[in-house]
Design an enzyme around this catalytic site. Sequence first.
Site, PDB file in Angstrom:
ATOM      1  N   ARG A 290       0.670  -1.186   0.045  1.00  0.00           N
ATOM      2  CA  ARG A 290       0.089  -0.033  -0.052  1.00  0.00           C
ATOM      3  C   ARG A 290       0.610   1.203  -0.075  1.00  0.00           C
ATOM      4  NH1 ARG A 290      -4.900  -2.260   3.897  1.00  0.00           N
ATOM      5  NH2 ARG A 290      -5.989  -3.137   2.310  1.00  0.00           N
ATOM      6  N   TYR A 434      -6.023  -1.151  -6.928  1.00  0.00           N
ATOM      7  CA  TYR A 434      -5.345  -2.564  -6.359  1.00  0.00           C
ATOM      8  C   TYR A 434      -4.832  -2.214  -5.046  1.00  0.00           C
ATOM      9  CZ  TYR A 434      -1.118  -1.453  -8.766  1.00  0.00           C
ATOM     10  OH  TYR A 434       0.102  -0.817  -9.455  1.00  0.00           O
ATOM     11  N   GLU A 435      -4.540  -3.356  -4.314  1.00  0.00           N
ATOM     12  CA  GLU A 435      -4.294  -3.260  -2.778  1.00  0.00           C
ATOM     13  C   GLU A 435      -5.233  -2.514  -1.996  1.00  0.00           C
ATOM     14  OE1 GLU A 435      -2.195  -5.112  -2.471  1.00  0.00           O
ATOM     15  OE2 GLU A 435      -1.169  -5.384  -4.600  1.00  0.00           O
ATOM     16  N   GLY A 436      -6.606  -2.724  -2.121  1.00  0.00           N
ATOM     17  CA  GLY A 436      -7.620  -2.235  -1.441  1.00  0.00           C
ATOM     18  C   GLY A 436      -7.870  -0.942  -2.100  1.00  0.00           C
ATOM     19  N   GLN A 441      -9.606   2.177   1.612  1.00  0.00           N
ATOM     20  CA  GLN A 441      -8.569   3.021   2.467  1.00  0.00           C
ATOM     21  C   GLN A 441      -9.152   3.558   3.536  1.00  0.00           C
ATOM     22  OE1 GLN A 441      -5.666   1.767   2.361  1.00  0.00           O
ATOM     23  NE2 GLN A 441      -6.220   0.403   0.642  1.00  0.00           N
TER      24      GLN A 441
END
Length: 591
Positions: A290, A434-436, A441
Site C-alpha cells: 500500500r 488494487y491493494e484495497g 482505504q
Amino acid sequence: MPTYKAPVDDTLFLLNDVFHIDRYNNLPGFADASPDVVEAVLREAGKFTEEVLAPLNRVGDKEGCTRHPDGRVTTPTGFKDAYRQLRDGGWIGMSAPGEYGGQGLPSTLTVIVNEYLASANLAFSMYPGLVQGAVAALVQHGNDELKQKYLPHLISGEWAGTMNLTEPHCGTDLGLLRTKAVKQGNGSYKISGTKIFISGGEQDLTENIVHLVLARIEGAPEGTKGISLFVVPKLLDGAPNGVSCGSIEEKMGIHGNSTCVMNYDGATGWLVGEENRGLNAMFTMMNEARLGVGLQGLALSEVAYQNAVVYAKERLQGRALTGAKAPDKPADPIIVHPDVRRVLMTMRAFNEAARALVIWTALNGDISHRSPDTKQRESADDAMGLLTPVVKGVLTDMGFANTVLAQQVFGGHGYIAEHGMEQFVRDARIAMIYEGANGIQALDLVGRKLARNGGRAIMAFFNEAQGYVKDRAANEAMGPYVKPLEKSLAHLQQATMWFMNNAMAKPDNAGAGSYDYMHLFGLVALGYMWCRIAEAAQAKLAAKEGDAQQYNTKLVLGRFFMERMLPETATRLSRIETGAASTMELPAEAF
C-alpha cells in the site's frame, strides 16, 4: 516519446535538510547510509531508471506480455535484460537483512528508489516491488527453515515473488475465499483453487517464482478467521509444482506487467506463520504494497508533470494576456497563460509535498522496525499505521488526477499515443483500485485507525502538528505557511470530533464521510510537509547555501499550495458534517 529525469536533488534536500537523516544514525543500517553513500545510490538509481527503464516504458505498453499454449509467459522486449541489470546492481535486496544476502540499508532508500523505478516504467517496477513485499512477509512471519530456503534467492533477485489474495468471487471480502489447503503427513499442504489479478504471476525474468497464497485449511472456521498463508513455489526442486497461468488479464494499462489468472492444482505449499492467522501475515506484505502503491501515484504524477512542462515551454499558442512574451515568434509558449500555470503549479505543489510525506512515512517504518527504544517503535508504528491508508488513497487519487491534468496541457496531442500522456493516465488508474480500493482505504482510516488504541495515533499527529504551528507562531516568515495549516488542522480536528459524536449510533455517517475525511487528512498532512519544506528552504537561503533559485521556488510552491489547494479542507469538512441522510435515503430500486 516521453522523457524522465529522476528528482535526485529534491530527494537529497528532503533527506538532509528537511528530515535530517543523519539523526537516525543510531538505528541499524543508517550509519552505513552516509551522505556520500546515499547520494551515490540515488544518482546511480536515477541513471538506471532514466537510461534503461524509461525507454522501455512505451515498448512494454505496446507489446504487453504473451502467454504461450504451454502456460509460459514472455515479457516485453528488453524487460529481461533490464531485470538482469536490476538484479546484478543489488537494487532488489538493498534494504533486506544482511544475514540473507541483503545490504541492510534503510528501507527509506528502497522506497525512494522505487519512486524512480515507477516513474520510469510502472509496469516493470511491479516485478521487484512484489519481491520486496514477499521478503518482508517472510522475514516477519516465516520460520527459520522457510527463511533459509527462500530469502537468499528472493533477495538476490534469482527468484521473484507474488501475493495471491483475490478470487473470481471475492476481492475485498476475503472471508468468502474458497482456495483450500489439505495437510500432508510431511508438514506440507496441497493447495487447490483459482486466483485472479495476480501481478507478475508468471514471467520469464526469473528462474522461479515464490507465490504467497491465502487458502483455507480443511476444517478451518468460516470467514476471515479461518484463512492461512502459504508459500508455494512455481518450481519445486526444479520440477513443476502444480501452479500454472490460466490466462493473462486484458487490462486498461500496465501492459508490461503480466497480470495472471493462477490455477493451483494440488500444488505443494508450506504454512507461513500460524494456522488461521494468514491475514495477519499477509497484511505485512499488503502494508508494504500500500505504501508502494501510494508511491506509484506520486511517481506517475511526477513523470507526467515533467513532460507537461517541456511541452508547455515549447508549444506556441495565442498571446499572453499582458502582452506578447515572444514577439519574435508567431505566438507565445502556452506556459505564459495563467490557467496552464495553475495546472503545472497544482501538479508540482502536490509532487514535492507528496514525496516528503512518503519519505516521512518510510522513516517511521524504519524506526518501527529498527529502533531499540520500545516507546519510539510504538510511536512510529502508530504513525505508519495511521498514514498508510492516507498515502495510498490520497496520493493515488491525486496522482491520477494529475496525469489527466498533464494530458490536458497537451490538448489534442495528449489524447494521441505518440506523446505518452494517455499511457500515464491509463497506468495511473489501477493504483486507485488494487491493494484495497480507495474507498476501502478511507473506511480503514475512519473505522479502524482513528479508534485504534484509544485514538493514540491521531492524537499524536494532532499534538505534533499543533506543536509545530505553536512553536513558529511568532516567526513572521513562516506565517504564510503555518497560519493556513492551523486553520485546516482545526477542520481535521472538527471532523474527527464529529465522527466521535455522530458515527457510533449511526455508522453510515462514518461510511458516508470517510472518503472526504481521508482527503481532508491528506491535505493537512501535505500542508504540514510544506511547512517543513519551507522552513528548511528559508534556512538554506539564510545560510546562503546551495542554489537560491531552487529554494525560492519551493517557497512560492508552498504558498501556492496554502492559497489554492489547502482551503479545500473547508469543503471536505462541510460534506462530512452533512451526514449520511441524503446518501442513504433512496431505496435500491430507485437507482
